[in-house]
Motif scaffolding. Structure first.
Motif, PDB file in Angstrom:
ATOM      1  N   SER A 250      -9.171   9.755  -4.218  1.00  0.00           N
ATOM      2  CA  SER A 250      -9.546   8.934  -3.064  1.00  0.00           C
ATOM      3  C   SER A 250     -11.028   8.572  -3.048  1.00  0.00           C
ATOM      4  O   SER A 250     -11.449   7.660  -2.351  1.00  0.00           O
ATOM      5  CB  SER A 250      -9.171   9.645  -1.763  1.00  0.00           C
ATOM      6  OG  SER A 250      -9.846  10.883  -1.692  1.00  0.00           O
TER       7      SER A 250
ATOM      8  N   ASP B 243      -7.095   0.627  -1.787  1.00  0.00           N
ATOM      9  CA  ASP B 243      -6.894   0.982  -0.373  1.00  0.00           C
ATOM     10  C   ASP B 243      -7.302  -0.135   0.586  1.00  0.00           C
ATOM     11  O   ASP B 243      -6.834  -0.173   1.724  1.00  0.00           O
ATOM     12  CB  ASP B 243      -7.730   2.225  -0.013  1.00  0.00           C
ATOM     13  CG  ASP B 243      -6.971   3.507  -0.284  1.00  0.00           C
ATOM     14  OD1 ASP B 243      -5.756   3.431  -0.523  1.00  0.00           O
ATOM     15  OD2 ASP B 243      -7.594   4.585  -0.255  1.00  0.00           O
TER      16      ASP B 243
ATOM     17  N   LYS C 254       0.833  -1.212   0.000  1.00  0.00           N
ATOM     18  CA  LYS C 254       0.000   0.000   0.000  1.00  0.00           C
ATOM     19  C   LYS C 254       0.864   1.256   0.000  1.00  0.00           C
ATOM     20  O   LYS C 254       0.600   2.222  -0.714  1.00  0.00           O
ATOM     21  CB  LYS C 254      -0.890  -0.037   1.246  1.00  0.00           C
ATOM     22  CG  LYS C 254      -2.110   0.838   1.173  1.00  0.00           C
ATOM     23  CD  LYS C 254      -3.038   0.448   2.319  1.00  0.00           C
ATOM     24  CE  LYS C 254      -4.134   1.448   2.491  1.00  0.00           C
ATOM     25  NZ  LYS C 254      -5.070   1.065   3.545  1.00  0.00           N
TER      26      LYS C 254
END
Length: 198
Positions: free
Chosen positions: A40, A49, A29
């Motif tokens: 995002s 994520d 990650k």
């Protein structure tokens, strides 16, 4: 957990397919965040994520931050677009400049626009008729064979899928590392391109 990922998990639960959500890896990650800037709020960011990849029917793999590693798989792709997933044959799912998902097909080594956006593509993976899409490349007993693959392996055919053969069953099948299949495809494309230029 963000809403986008919760919605995806709910969608996975409703699917009739065999789906594995792989665990996220903190090191993978971190490497991803250092190399790529993601929106995002996007579905792609939700997958990257929160998962180490998503495996559908042991055949299609959506990349994540973990075992099915987004950064490592993209490092094998010699062009600028982003690759978001693969199938076990060496087919690649790619974000095109027009916002659609394209399929780099292992039987012709060409990129085809699927005319669907990422959300529609993920829905197709989870609920769509992937059996028909792959009907020419599924052999007798493929479910049992593919369930034994690990997530960094694929199935290589000889003669290669892009070469002529009488039938799928007339080709021999071998389990090999996925990166070998992908490298071989682009090595062959490069050789073919060089031969045309000579």
């Amino acid at each position: 957990m963000d809403n986008m990922f919760q919605k995806l998990l709910d969608d996975i639960k409703r699917s009739s397919k065999t789906i594995k959500v792989l665990p996220c890896d903190d090191i993978a990650k971190q490497a991803l965040k250092e190399k790529y800037k993601m929106n995002s709020e996007s579905l792609l960011a939700a997958i990257l994520d929160n998962t180490g990849g998503i495996v559908i029917d042991n055949w299609i793999r959506l990349y994540g931050a973990g075992e099915v590693n987004f950064v490592m798989r993209n490092s094998l792709f010699p062009f600028n677009e982003i690759v978001i997933g693969e199938d076990i044959l060496g087919g690649l799912f790619i974000c095109l400049n027009n916002g659609n998902i394209g399929y780099f097909a292992p039987d012709c080594l060409e990129l085809e626009d699927m005319d669907i956006k990422l959300g529609q593509f993920v829905y197709w993976c989870l609920h769509g008729d992937t059996d028909t899409f792959y009907s020419d490349y599924r052999w007798q007993g493929w479910q049992k064979d593919t369930s034994a693959l690990n997530n960094n392996e694929g199935v290589a055919f000889y003669p290669f899928l892009w070469a002529d053969a009488e039938s799928l069953e007339s080709r021999s099948r071998t389990v090999v590392p996925m990166d070998e299949i992908i490298k071989l495809e682009f090595d062959f494309l490069e050789q073919a391109s060089n031969n045309m230029e000579e």
